[in-house]
Design a protein around this motif. Structure first.
Motif, PDB file in Angstrom:
ATOM      1  N   LEU A 155       0.827  -1.200   0.000  1.00 38.47           N
ATOM      2  CA  LEU A 155       0.000   0.000   0.000  1.00 38.47           C
ATOM      3  C   LEU A 155       0.862   1.252   0.000  1.00 38.47           C
ATOM      4  O   LEU A 155       0.591   2.211  -0.729  1.00 38.47           O
ATOM      5  CB  LEU A 155      -0.926   0.000   1.221  1.00 38.47           C
ATOM      6  N   GLN A 156       1.905   1.231   0.796  1.00 39.64           N
ATOM      7  CA  GLN A 156       2.800   2.379   0.859  1.00 39.64           C
ATOM      8  C   GLN A 156       3.510   2.571  -0.479  1.00 39.64           C
ATOM      9  O   GLN A 156       3.643   3.701  -0.959  1.00 39.64           O
ATOM     10  CB  GLN A 156       3.811   2.196   1.980  1.00 39.64           C
ATOM     11  N   ASP A 157       3.955   1.486  -1.108  1.00 33.56           N
ATOM     12  CA  ASP A 157       4.616   1.587  -2.410  1.00 33.56           C
ATOM     13  C   ASP A 157       3.660   2.118  -3.470  1.00 33.56           C
ATOM     14  O   ASP A 157       4.035   2.947  -4.298  1.00 33.56           O
ATOM     15  CB  ASP A 157       5.167   0.223  -2.838  1.00 33.56           C
ATOM     16  N   ALA A 158       2.411   1.639  -3.446  1.00 29.71           N
ATOM     17  CA  ALA A 158       1.416   2.106  -4.420  1.00 29.71           C
ATOM     18  C   ALA A 158       1.114   3.585  -4.226  1.00 29.71           C
ATOM     19  O   ALA A 158       1.005   4.342  -5.199  1.00 29.71           O
ATOM     20  CB  ALA A 158       0.134   1.283  -4.297  1.00 29.71           C
ATOM     21  N   ALA A 159       0.988   4.012  -2.980  1.00 33.59           N
ATOM     22  CA  ALA A 159       0.718   5.423  -2.699  1.00 33.59           C
ATOM     23  C   ALA A 159       1.889   6.293  -3.149  1.00 33.59           C
ATOM     24  O   ALA A 159       1.690   7.358  -3.736  1.00 33.59           O
ATOM     25  CB  ALA A 159       0.439   5.624  -1.210  1.00 33.59           C
ATOM     26  N   THR A 160       3.093   5.837  -2.900  1.00 35.73           N
ATOM     27  CA  THR A 160       4.277   6.578  -3.320  1.00 35.73           C
ATOM     28  C   THR A 160       4.342   6.687  -4.841  1.00 35.73           C
ATOM     29  O   THR A 160       4.627   7.755  -5.383  1.00 35.73           O
ATOM     30  CB  THR A 160       5.554   5.903  -2.781  1.00 35.73           C
ATOM     31  N   ALA A 161       4.047   5.581  -5.519  1.00 40.14           N
ATOM     32  CA  ALA A 161       4.054   5.591  -6.981  1.00 40.14           C
ATOM     33  C   ALA A 161       2.983   6.540  -7.527  1.00 40.14           C
ATOM     34  O   ALA A 161       3.222   7.257  -8.509  1.00 40.14           O
ATOM     35  CB  ALA A 161       3.831   4.183  -7.514  1.00 40.14           C
ATOM     36  N   GLN A 162       1.818   6.561  -6.886  1.00 36.34           N
ATOM     37  CA  GLN A 162       0.740   7.432  -7.330  1.00 36.34           C
ATOM     38  C   GLN A 162       1.122   8.908  -7.162  1.00 36.34           C
ATOM     39  O   GLN A 162       0.871   9.729  -8.044  1.00 36.34           O
ATOM     40  CB  GLN A 162      -0.529   7.121  -6.545  1.00 36.34           C
TER      41      GLN A 162
ATOM     42  N   GLY B 298       3.003  14.005  -9.626  1.00 38.36           N
ATOM     43  CA  GLY B 298       4.033  15.037  -9.726  1.00 38.36           C
ATOM     44  C   GLY B 298       4.640  15.099 -11.114  1.00 38.36           C
ATOM     45  O   GLY B 298       4.885  16.184 -11.663  1.00 38.36           O
ATOM     46  N   HIS B 299       4.876  13.927 -11.703  1.00 36.23           N
ATOM     47  CA  HIS B 299       5.433  13.864 -13.054  1.00 36.23           C
ATOM     48  C   HIS B 299       4.453  14.463 -14.067  1.00 36.23           C
ATOM     49  O   HIS B 299       4.851  15.213 -14.964  1.00 36.23           O
ATOM     50  CB  HIS B 299       5.773  12.418 -13.412  1.00 36.23           C
ATOM     51  N   ALA B 300       3.160  14.141 -13.911  1.00 39.59           N
ATOM     52  CA  ALA B 300       2.140  14.684 -14.815  1.00 39.59           C
ATOM     53  C   ALA B 300       2.061  16.201 -14.690  1.00 39.59           C
ATOM     54  O   ALA B 300       1.948  16.914 -15.701  1.00 39.59           O
ATOM     55  CB  ALA B 300       0.782  14.049 -14.528  1.00 39.59           C
ATOM     56  N   ALA B 301       2.122  16.711 -13.470  1.00 39.90           N
ATOM     57  CA  ALA B 301       2.092  18.161 -13.267  1.00 39.90           C
ATOM     58  C   ALA B 301       3.321  18.818 -13.883  1.00 39.90           C
ATOM     59  O   ALA B 301       3.220  19.878 -14.521  1.00 39.90           O
ATOM     60  CB  ALA B 301       2.014  18.477 -11.777  1.00 39.90           C
ATOM     61  N   ASP B 302       4.471  18.179 -13.721  1.00 42.12           N
ATOM     62  CA  ASP B 302       5.704  18.715 -14.289  1.00 42.12           C
ATOM     63  C   ASP B 302       5.615  18.765 -15.815  1.00 42.12           C
ATOM     64  O   ASP B 302       5.996  19.756 -16.436  1.00 42.12           O
ATOM     65  CB  ASP B 302       6.890  17.861 -13.843  1.00 42.12           C
ATOM     66  N   GLU B 303       5.094  17.705 -16.431  1.00 37.48           N
ATOM     67  CA  GLU B 303       4.939  17.677 -17.887  1.00 37.48           C
ATOM     68  C   GLU B 303       3.982  18.765 -18.356  1.00 37.48           C
ATOM     69  O   GLU B 303       4.240  19.441 -19.354  1.00 37.48           O
ATOM     70  CB  GLU B 303       4.416  16.314 -18.342  1.00 37.48           C
ATOM     71  N   PHE B 304       2.878  18.934 -17.637  1.00 37.14           N
ATOM     72  CA  PHE B 304       1.900  19.957 -18.022  1.00 37.14           C
ATOM     73  C   PHE B 304       2.532  21.338 -17.987  1.00 37.14           C
ATOM     74  O   PHE B 304       2.344  22.144 -18.907  1.00 37.14           O
ATOM     75  CB  PHE B 304       0.677  19.907 -17.103  1.00 37.14           C
TER      76      PHE B 304
END
Length: 103
Positions: A59-66, A71-77
């Motif tokens: 769960l922690q790994d999934a939350a971190t990945a999300q 953040g990556h999507a915001a950076d690309e935008f």
């Protein structure tokens, strides 16, 4: 992820870690008790605690990945639409400024 949701998720993860830790300590404290029922119960609890620990880590790994993906999507935008980003930030700043000034 909204700040409140992140704080709630972090508190839940901390609480689950604490429960697992307490249960493991309880198992260590009752290790001297013998009996078929006690041994069987202790074995079931240990296996469930191990499963819970694995699920918690997942769960922690999934939350971190999300969060990283967001953040990556915001950076690309921002890189693809710099003027839109500036406009959005200015609009948000204006709204926040108006709300603060009203108080």
């Amino acid at each position: 992820m909204p700040e409140a949701t992140t704080a709630q998720r972090d508190k839940l993860l901390d609480d689950l870690r604490l429960v697992i830790s307490d249960a493991e300590e309880l198992l260590r404290m009752t290790a001297h008790q013998v009996g078929d029922d006690t041994a069987e119960l202790r074995s079931r609890i240990q296996s469930r605690l191990q499963e819970a620990g694995v699920e918690l880590a997942g769960l922690q790994d999934a939350a971190t990945a999300q969060v990283k993906a967001a953040g990556h999507a915001a950076d690309e935008f921002v890189h693809e639409h710099p003027w839109k980003s500036i406009g959005i930030a200015a609009a948000i700043g204006l709204v926040v400024g108006l709300l603060v000034a009203r108080r």
